[in-house]
Design an enzyme around this catalytic site. Structure first.
Site, PDB file in Angstrom:
ATOM      1  N   VAL A  61       0.844  -1.193   0.000  1.00 58.56           N
ATOM      2  CA  VAL A  61       0.000   0.000   0.000  1.00 58.56           C
ATOM      3  C   VAL A  61       0.883   1.248   0.000  1.00 58.56           C
ATOM      4  O   VAL A  61       1.757   1.399   0.855  1.00 58.56           O
ATOM      5  CB  VAL A  61      -0.915   0.028   1.243  1.00 58.56           C
ATOM      6  CG1 VAL A  61      -1.771   1.280   1.245  1.00 58.56           C
ATOM      7  CG2 VAL A  61      -1.787  -1.215   1.293  1.00 58.56           C
ATOM      8  N   CYS A  62       0.648   2.133  -0.972  1.00 53.36           N
ATOM      9  CA  CYS A  62       1.358   3.404  -1.085  1.00 53.36           C
ATOM     10  C   CYS A  62       2.876   3.147  -1.090  1.00 53.36           C
ATOM     11  O   CYS A  62       3.358   2.388  -1.920  1.00 53.36           O
ATOM     12  CB  CYS A  62       0.899   4.335   0.036  1.00 53.36           C
ATOM     13  SG  CYS A  62       1.445   6.032  -0.191  1.00 53.36           S
ATOM     14  N   GLN A  63       3.618   3.757  -0.162  1.00 56.68           N
ATOM     15  CA  GLN A  63       5.065   3.527  -0.119  1.00 56.68           C
ATOM     16  C   GLN A  63       5.367   2.047   0.103  1.00 56.68           C
ATOM     17  O   GLN A  63       6.369   1.520  -0.396  1.00 56.68           O
ATOM     18  CB  GLN A  63       5.676   4.370   1.010  1.00 56.68           C
ATOM     19  CG  GLN A  63       7.176   4.266   1.108  1.00 56.68           C
ATOM     20  CD  GLN A  63       7.693   4.830   2.429  1.00 56.68           C
ATOM     21  OE1 GLN A  63       7.006   4.755   3.465  1.00 56.68           O
ATOM     22  NE2 GLN A  63       8.881   5.397   2.405  1.00 56.68           N
ATOM     23  N   VAL A 122      -1.371  -1.064  -4.301  1.00 57.97           N
ATOM     24  CA  VAL A 122      -2.525  -0.193  -4.021  1.00 57.97           C
ATOM     25  C   VAL A 122      -2.014   1.244  -3.840  1.00 57.97           C
ATOM     26  O   VAL A 122      -1.134   1.477  -3.015  1.00 57.97           O
ATOM     27  CB  VAL A 122      -3.263  -0.656  -2.739  1.00 57.97           C
ATOM     28  CG1 VAL A 122      -4.473   0.228  -2.470  1.00 57.97           C
ATOM     29  CG2 VAL A 122      -3.673  -2.116  -2.846  1.00 57.97           C
TER      30      VAL A 122
END
Lengths: 263, 347
Positions: free
Chosen positions: B141-143, B165
């Site tokens: 997720v993200c980073q 994501v």
């Protein structure tokens, strides 16, 4: 989350909600006091007050640090260890020296502090100037937008929403600009240099007093991280050895079982 | 042009009444349950904890390790039974694990990306593989998605499938506001000055990207639904999550800012971990890339760049309507997106 957490969140939530209602109220007051056409000019003036106040706050925040650095610099350019040790106690009395007051002081440490003070002030002003430009842009665009609105269809909430949308749009354009990227970098870099110079000054004082310095702490932290890495490698080797031994044991047991079962 | 003065006064009075109602509604609030989905800590190392959520039913999919960003806490993945990415995946038969990076303290300032990716993440994957005996799937997720991509590129034999994501890949693509903020910052000096980067500094930067929306709009909107206890509880969860960011290990923060944001090394194949290049173009595993169409932190072109840089022949995308957080909080994500992800993982 426990009840204390809830209380803390609620306190912040109320603070922010109160601020939002106050902002809405201020907006309503401006509308009540004059024509809608005058609103952008009011908003521009309000932003000018805000950024002036922000500039003063930033100035107030950095002034004590700069004053302390100046006092140390005077002491360290040819001072005795005892003088250096005593100077932190005297910085409170010399705050009146002014933030950008560059004097004809000589000495490398003093010159470094004055250069930093000048850069910090210039970086802050350049940054705030861009934000003020964004606020001016927002006010101007809001004026244009207002001319296309029907007052009969407006209430304060809708008007406020138009303002938020316009302001965010103008602000987003500003922060996407090369000038803003440059100003942000310059301010962050000047702030980093201020912290590093403070740490350097403190380190010299602490070293004179025979106390642990930040430099020593950094060395310890480097070693701690290195030990963590070594430990991780050892654990991985150990896990691999255990896996190999288990496999060997399985082979041995399987071999023994096979031998036992052999006719 | 004027507005009716009495109407203005009435409206402002209503706003104040709403503030009072908010005060009364909050008096009945009870502690919020977090996490929403039952879990068990099965491994700990330094700051990190590996949680096992298990699976409802016996699915055939490999276990799934969820890797969250270092910047915020992963609580947003499991807010409430109605809004839980982890719960949705678990309910769909996926054996879910979460790697919680924890909160770095002053003694972690020299923790690097190598320590995170080739250290904690590697060990967490090893722990799951010891239990399951086979490859795993990763959901970043993200980073955390960027970190999961790095991991899959380094250890392709360990990862069966990858879900990303709202993950930045091309850090200069689109309206790259984070890149603009980071562009001229001397991160060597920044990290040296701060050591461990205080969460407050980063929060100011994030709020500074959308100050009118996050500071003014959010709370004016909140007044309008604050009398509903459920809505208020949801708002408070989000409020707590937004300002509950951990400090950042200085070395990892500096490396991420320099290699990813400033130099865009990931898409150019220049990023290395322990001397080994992270090559996206060697990623051949099945990939499911999810992005949000109004994401101001990870612009659409930044996330979608993944498709151009990987060698996977089973690459698919899903677009979620809304901003960066829509993927976690919208009802549609939980009713449609995560069941689809689970089905893909099982296929």
């Amino acid at each position: 989350m426990n009840q204390n957490d809830i209380t803390a969140i609620l306190e912040r939530l109320f603070r922010e909600a109160q601020r939002a209602v106050a902002d809405l109220g201020e907006f309503g007051r401006l509308v009540q006091e004059g024509d809608l056409e005058a609103l952008p000019q009011h908003l521009r003036q309000r932003s000018q007050h805000f950024f002036l106040s922000l500039r003063r706050q930033l100035q107030d925040q950095t002034l004590p640090w700069l004053t302390m650095l100046r006092t140390w610099a005077k002491a360290t350019d040819g001072a005795t260890p005892a003088e250096i040790l005593l100077t932190p106690l005297s910085w409170w009395q010399s705050q009146a020296s002014g933030e950008e007051a560059s004097t004809a002081e000589t000495g490398s440490q003093q010159a470094r502090v004055e250069a930093l003070a000048a850069e910090l002030a210039a970086a802050r002003d350049a940054y705030l100037e861009l934000l003020q430009d964004a606020a001016d842009q927002a006010a101007e665009r809001f004026g244009e937008r207002l001319r296309g609105l029907d007052p009969e269809q407006l209430d304060i909430r809708r008007l406020y929403q138009h303002w938020l949308d316009t302001a965010e749009e103008a602000y987003e354009e500003t922060i996407a600009s090369e000038a803003f990227a440059s100003a942000t970098g310059r301010l962050a870099n000047a702030w980093s240099e201020l912290l590093l110079l403070l740490q350097d000054g403190l380190d010299r004082v602490l070293a004179q007093a025979g106390l642990p310095t930040r430099r020593e702490l950094n060395e310890t932290q480097v070693q701690i991280q290195e030990l963590r890495r070594q430990q991780r490698q050892r654990e991985r080797r150990l896990q691999a050895e255990i896996a190999e031994l288990r496999a060997a044991l399985d082979r041995l047991l399987t071999g023994t079982t096979s031998a036992d079962q052999a006719p | 042009m004027k507005l009716d003065s009495a109407r203005i006064a009435q409206e402002l009075d209503q706003a104040r009444q709403r503030l009072n109602r908010l005060s009364r509604a909050s008096a009945s609030l009870r502690p919020l349950r977090s996490p929403a989905t039952p879990r068990r800590a099965i491994w700990r190392c330094d700051t990190a904890t590996l949680y096992h959520y298990g699976a409802d039913g016996a699915g055939d999919a490999p276990p799934l390790l969820v890797v969250y960003s270092l910047i915020n806490r992963p609580d947003i993945l499991d807010f409430s039974p109605q809004r839980s990415m982890l719960g949705s995946l678990r309910a769909a038969g996926i054996d879910v694990y979460l790697l919680d990076w924890g909160r770095p303290g002053p003694s972690h300032r020299y923790m690097s990306l190598e320590d995170y990716i080739d250290g904690l993440l590697y060990d967490a994957v090893a722990e799951i593989r010891r239990r399951s005996g086979g490859p795993i799937s990763l959901l970043g997720v993200c980073q955390g998605g960027t970190m999961a991509l790095c991991y899959a590129a380094l250890y392709p034999e360990q990862v069966a499938k990858l879900v990303t994501v709202v993950t930045p890949v091309d850090f200069h693509a689109g309206n790259a506001s984070m890149y603009h903020l980071a562009k001229y910052v001397d991160f060597d000096r920044f990290a040296a000055a701060y050591g461990t980067i205080p969460a407050g500094v980063l929060n100011v930067a994030y709020v500074g990207l959308k100050p009118f929306r996050i500071v003014a709009q959010r709370y004016v909107d909140m007044l309008e639904f604050a009398t509903s206890p459920d809505a208020l509880a949801e708002f408070m969860r989000m409020e707590q999550w937004m300002y509950d960011s951990p400090d950042q290990a200085g070395a990892a923060f500096r490396e991420f800012a320099q290699h990813f944001y400033q130099n865009n090394d990931l898409i150019h194949g220049r990023f290395t971990i322990a001397g080994r290049p992270v090559r996206l173009d060697r990623l051949e595993l099945p990939i499911f890339n999810i992005y949000a169409n109004d994401d101001h932190l990870v612009p659409v072109p930044s996330a979608r760049a993944l498709g151009k840089h990987v060698a996977s022949r089973d690459y698919r995308e899903a677009e979620v309507a809304g901003g960066h957080l829509a993927v976690f909080v919208t009802r549609r994500a939980h009713t449609h997106l995560y069941p689809a992800v689970a089905e893909w993982l099982c296929s």
